[in-house]
Design an enzyme around this catalytic site. Structure first.
Site, PDB file in Angstrom:
ATOM      1  N   GLY A   1       2.867   3.629   6.670  1.00 60.45           N
ATOM      2  CA  GLY A   1       2.025   2.091   6.115  1.00 60.45           C
ATOM      3  C   GLY A   1       3.365   1.011   6.234  1.00 60.45           C
ATOM      4  O   GLY A   1       4.050   1.494   6.806  1.00 60.45           O
ATOM      5  N   GLY A   2       2.923   0.116   5.280  1.00 60.74           N
ATOM      6  CA  GLY A   2       3.681  -1.183   5.402  1.00 60.74           C
ATOM      7  C   GLY A   2       4.607  -1.019   4.549  1.00 60.74           C
ATOM      8  O   GLY A   2       5.889  -1.597   5.668  1.00 60.74           O
TER       9      GLY A   2
ATOM     10  N   ASP B   1      -1.516  -1.421  -7.523  1.00 63.13           N
ATOM     11  CA  ASP B   1      -2.580  -0.988  -6.617  1.00 63.13           C
ATOM     12  C   ASP B   1      -3.440   0.254  -6.109  1.00 63.13           C
ATOM     13  O   ASP B   1      -2.930   1.154  -5.600  1.00 63.13           O
ATOM     14  CB  ASP B   1      -1.200  -1.340  -5.466  1.00 63.13           C
ATOM     15  CG  ASP B   1      -2.166  -0.826  -3.730  1.00 63.13           C
ATOM     16  OD1 ASP B   1      -3.478  -2.102  -3.864  1.00 63.13           O
ATOM     17  OD2 ASP B   1      -1.259  -0.916  -2.955  1.00 63.13           O
TER      18      ASP B   1
END
Length: 552
Positions: free
Chosen positions: A20-21, A141
């Protein structure tokens, strides 16, 4: 990173689990203890040559890793170790064998999870959040991909501290073409969207989004662009989950809607406060369909008439250009224009239901006037003599973009002046019913509404709806979306009978074009029921709710 890499002389990377990022997650072997673990390798930003920045980065990473490692609860992923291996930051965690909620929804082809499984997830996540919030730790998140269901049925929340680390050090750009690190649009709380103070109640809102999605198959707000999703979270009451899935126990639906309250003070004080509703949901007879959702249980949340327009939040600059991404289960089918239909006017996407604002207004324009204005074809445009200069049109586009930026910054009076001037010049150059002119008229109406000039805004919406009806057709989705705004505006001005008529017409047209179960049709029927409630016609409203429950 590559397979067989040895991290810190101890953790052997075996195979890549995900990317992922923020970095990569590997299945690995702890060579010292001979056990399998998960290693998250975090990628620093592109400023590796900045020694001072990297020093701050490592310190904040250690701080967040220590906080994550201090959490000891069966519903939270265990952090075993963390460190810095030649500039590579890594976390060593327990290896979980199972599927996250996003994967479970995908395995189920986007269909909601069984009610018993939803309740089990809800109870376990609520217990984990109650614990972490009591420790003063906020996740920031929470989303389906961060909730893992192990093979033995244990549900665990992953990645505590990661979102905070991204927020503190700018781990990835807040705007990106593939998503964003700090919060995911489909699960962001209104206060995150406004870039204001965040506490444990933001996690509760995201928890509500997760439950809504696994219970209905879709997140509470959808759209093809991030603005539609974010404005939904910010301004729009969610469609009650039982409209999508009537067999949900009413106490569970009530709990989800409480979590999704726009104002943090209107949400439960703590995750532990959901225990009673979840227990009642377990005791509720399965597949019960009787009763109207939203009214079946005392204490069910009621959306105040002014919730969409009081103290509106602004969209922070970091949301510009943001990709909405896909919810865990993908998108519901959206109504699309028929082949050959003209393109939608340029300007902001017209979504529904949208925010509306209002004060009392003298009844100088009747409902029939407004309805006919919204539906009647526009007169043919008389073309301007000669093609407008490209430079002048480009200048108008730049000025219009500046007006949008002013609106995003909450400077609505200034935005109004810009949009009004651009609309007037576009009308002069292109004609009253050119799509660009209509787009500026719509932006003018929005700025008027946000500035509290509600009667003028209503007139601008009616004029825009008339133009869209002439250019696109009276039944085009964008025309109907503007009329939906018009109905909202009537309601916000207290003109409930007129609003009811508008929403009933919209519901009829949408049902003919899209079907009774389409979200746009459901939204119009829901607004119809809301108008009936405001008029004191509760039995009629409940009949609409029951019909929706049967159809959906």
């Amino acid at each position: 990173m590559a397979q067989s890499t040895l991290i810190h002389g101890r953790y052997r990377l075996l195979d890549l689990v995900g990317r992922g990022g923020m970095g990569e997650v590997w299945r690995a072997r702890d060579e010292s203890l001979g056990r399998r673990v998960a290693v998250k390798c975090l990628k620093p930003p592109a400023r590796r040559e900045d020694a001072g920045f990297l020093r701050v980065l490592r310190e904040r990473f250690r701080r967040e890793a220590r906080v994550a490692a201090s959490l000891q609860h069966r519903g939270v992923t265990v952090v075993h170790d963390f460190g810095d291996d030649d500039g590579l930051l890594y976390l060593v965690m327990e290896l979980l064998e199972g599927r996250n909620l996003s994967q479970l929804l995908a395995d189920n082809k986007g269909q909601p999870l069984p009610v018993a499984e939803v309740l089990d997830v809800a109870e376990q996540v609520a217990a984990a959040l109650a614990y972490t919030h009591a420790q003063g730790v906020v996740h920031r998140d929470l989303k389906p991909a961060n909730v893992m269901r192990s093979e033995d049925g244990t549900v665990k929340i992953c990645d505590f501290g990661i979102a905070r680390l991204a927020h503190d050090i700018g781990f990835t750009a807040r705007i990106s073409g593939t998503g964003m690190a700090m919060g995911t649009p489909h699960y962001m709380s209104p206060e995150q969207i406004a870039d204001s103070a965040v506490d444990h109640r933001s996690d509760l809102y995201s928890f509500g989004c997760v439950l809504y999605e696994i219970a209905t198959g879709s997140p509470p707000f959808e759209g093809g662009d991030p603005w539609a999703v974010l404005v939904g979270h910010r301004d729009t009451p969610p469609v009650p989950p039982r409209a999508h899935r009537p067999d949900l126990p009413p106490p569970l639906a009530t709990a989800i809607l409480r979590l999704l309250a726009k104002a943090p003070d209107d949400r439960p004080d703590a995750a532990a406060g959901l225990a009673g509703e979840l227990a009642a949901a377990r005791a509720h007879p399965p597949a019960a369909r009787a009763g109207a959702w939203g009214t079946a249980y005392p204490g069910a949340p009621v959306v105040p008439a002014g919730v969409a327009g009081i103290a509106p939040l602004w969209m922070p600059p970091w949301t510009r250009g943001m990709d909405a991404g896909l919810p865990a289960a993908g998108r519901r089918r959206a109504g699309t224009p028929p082949d050959g239909a003209p393109a939608a006017p340029a300007g902001p996407a017209l979504r529904e239901p949208v925010a509306s604002w209002g004060v009392a207004r003298a009844p100088e324009a009747s409902a029939a006037d407004l309805t006919h204005a919204a539906a009647r074809p526009a007169p043919a445009r008389i073309p301007a003599q000669g093609a407008p200069p490209r430079e002048r049109l480009a200048d108008l586009t730049d000025r219009r973009d500046a007006g949008l930026r002013l609106g995003r910054a909450g400077r609505w009076e200034e935005a109004y002046e810009v949009h009004r001037a651009v609309a007037a010049e576009r009308e002069l150059l292109l004609g009253s019913y050119h799509p660009d002119t209509l787009a500026s008229r719509h932006e003018t109406g929005t700025a008027l509404a946000r500035s509290g000039r509600h009667p003028e805004a209503l007139e601008e919406y009616a004029r825009t709806a008339a133009g869209c009806a002439g250019v696109l057709g009276p039944d085009h989705p964008d025309t109907l979306a503007v009329r939906h705004e018009l109905g909202h505006a009537l309601g916000r001005l207290g003109r409930w009978e007129e609003a009811l008529e508008v929403h009933r017409q919209l519901a009829f047209v949408r049902e003919q074009a899209l079907g009774s179960a389409d979200p746009a049709t459901v939204a119009s029927r829901n607004e119809e029921a809301h108008c009936l409630e405001r008029l004191g016609r509760r039995s009629e409203a409940e009949e609409v709710y029951r019909e929706l429950a049967r159809r959906c």
